[in-house]
Design a protein around this motif. Structure first.
Motif, PDB file in Angstrom:
ATOM      1  N   ALA A  25       0.814  -1.218   0.000  1.00  0.00           N
ATOM      2  CA  ALA A  25       0.000   0.000   0.000  1.00  0.00           C
ATOM      3  C   ALA A  25       0.844   1.263   0.000  1.00  0.00           C
ATOM      4  O   ALA A  25       0.310   2.369  -0.161  1.00  0.00           O
ATOM      5  N   GLY A  26       2.159   1.115   0.195  1.00  0.00           N
ATOM      6  CA  GLY A  26       3.058   2.259   0.126  1.00  0.00           C
ATOM      7  C   GLY A  26       3.382   2.919   1.445  1.00  0.00           C
ATOM      8  O   GLY A  26       3.968   4.005   1.467  1.00  0.00           O
ATOM      9  N   ILE A  27       3.054   2.270   2.552  1.00  0.00           N
ATOM     10  CA  ILE A  27       3.331   2.901   3.847  1.00  0.00           C
ATOM     11  C   ILE A  27       4.820   3.091   4.061  1.00  0.00           C
ATOM     12  O   ILE A  27       5.269   4.103   4.617  1.00  0.00           O
ATOM     13  N   ALA A  28       5.624   2.133   3.610  1.00  0.00           N
ATOM     14  CA  ALA A  28       7.072   2.225   3.819  1.00  0.00           C
ATOM     15  C   ALA A  28       7.686   3.423   3.099  1.00  0.00           C
ATOM     16  O   ALA A  28       8.754   3.907   3.485  1.00  0.00           O
ATOM     17  N   GLU A  29       7.013   3.921   2.054  1.00  0.00           N
ATOM     18  CA  GLU A  29       7.555   5.052   1.291  1.00  0.00           C
ATOM     19  C   GLU A  29       7.037   6.401   1.784  1.00  0.00           C
ATOM     20  O   GLU A  29       7.425   7.450   1.253  1.00  0.00           O
TER      21      GLU A  29
END
Length: 375
Positions: free
Chosen positions: A42-46
């Motif tokens: 989902a892109g949380i790490a970015e």
């Protein structure tokens, strides 16, 4: 009445488990791993947050959302206020629940949605309200549910709720033990990015490993004499559980256990934290609920008597702050009133791991108590 013979029969337990509660408890580690992967996809790490939010608001129905809010608040400590928005409405049905943002909520605040259903109109209205106020919104819910379109349409972030790798996609019971970890894990990853909690991927992998070890120790194939969850369930047959907790992690675990006993097994319980519990419950243990309150004639015929409910203390312990412990005083108080006592203490490790172990063992115990009592 508790059918203790059921605890010795894995096949009978499986037949009795129509809600698949044991499966939910056993798959907790798998759900953590799947949820970490979903959060990354989902892109949380970015994400690159501008800073910590002023406040974190959490909304969602039932025991799982309540547990998510309390656990996040415990892990975040004083770094940021974390508040659950309590729903209102005329019934607990998804269509009847409504949530409202507090008047002060605005662009510097973060709204987290945690729901195993995803069809609550009240949550959709809450997302619209947050969008108008400028709040950031992150939701964890089953994929393909109405809340997903609402969150994405208002530029919020959506993370699909995790299932176990072998499990088909279907609606989830909010009381299932595995649901907690499916909702909690992506939000731990998110708050780790904001600096509110420490939950890097390697720490969450260790949590999943700890949950797997609990599932091995507490699974239905393990006999009661070597199974702490079955032992605790048998201890709580026909008693009023008085749950005392000590340590930062044990408090929310005890309150979740109390709620799970009510929701899963239909059993009342009360809880308090040490050392205050000793004063709060001393009169309770010296009254009619104490074993010592039983009439003196031990040899009388009890067949025709109505069963008397007695208290049993359950002591959930984590490492107390400063090394000070009220456990000896708790044992002394219970024994002085002839009140039986059960103790549960996790293996050593970081706070997130010990918290996970306490929750997992007590979840299994609540499930076994529910199945063996026909709840």
């Amino acid at each position: 009445m508790l059918d203790e013979s059921l605890l010795d029969d894995p096949e009978a337990l499986a037949r009795a488990d129509r809600r698949e509660l044991l499966r939910g408890a056993a798959e907790a580690g798998a759900r953590v791993r799947t949820a970490v992967r979903h959060a990354a996809e989902a892109g949380i790490a970015e994400l690159k947050p501008d800073g910590r939010p002023r406040a974190v608001l959490i909304a969602g129905p039932g025991l799982a959302a309540t547990g998510v809010a309390e656990l996040l608040g415990t892990l975040a400590g004083a770094s940021c206020p974390i508040t659950r928005l309590t729903p209102t409405g005329v019934a607990p049905a998804s269509g009847a629940l409504r949530w409202e943002l507090p008047g002060w909520a605005g662009p510097v605040d973060l709204l987290l949605i945690a729901t195993p259903d995803g069809s609550e109109p009240g949550l959709e209205l809450l997302v619209e309200q947050a969008y108008r106020r400028g709040c950031s919104v992150v939701a964890v819910a089953p994929a393909g549910t109405p809340i997903v379109e609402e969150v994405q349409g208002t530029h919020g972030l959506f993370v699909p709720m995790a299932t176990a790798p072998y499990e088909p996609t279907e609606p989830f019971a909010a009381s299932s033990p595995g649901v907690l970890w499916a909702l909690l894990t992506p939000l731990l990853v998110l708050l780790d990015r904001t600096g509110l909690v420490s939950a890097p991927p390697e720490a969450l992998e260790k949590v999943a490993d700890r949950l797997d070890r609990v599932a091995e120790r507490c699974g239905p194939a393990i006999a009661p004499y070597g199974n702490p969850a079955k032992t605790l369930a048998a201890d709580l047959a026909e008693v009023l559980p008085v749950i005392w907790t000590e340590g930062t992690s044990a408090g929310p675990a005890g309150r979740r256990f109390t709620a799970a006993l009510a929701e899963l097994a239909g059993r009342p319980a009360i809880t308090a934290e040490l050392p205050e519990a000793l004063a709060a419950h001393s009169v309770l243990l010296s009254g009619a609920l104490a074993a010592a309150a039983d009439p003196d004639d031990f040899f009388r015929d009890r067949v025709e008597e109505q069963q008397v409910l007695h208290a049993r203390v359950v002591l959930l312990r984590d490492r107390p702050s400063g090394g000070l412990t009220a456990a000896p005083a708790a044992r002394e108080l219970a024994l002085s009133h002839d009140t039986a006592l059960s103790e549960l203490e996790p293996e050593e490790g970081p706070e997130l791991e010990t918290l996970a172990e306490l929750i997992a063992v007590t979840d299994f115990a609540a499930v076994y108590l529910a199945l063996a009592s026909g709840a």
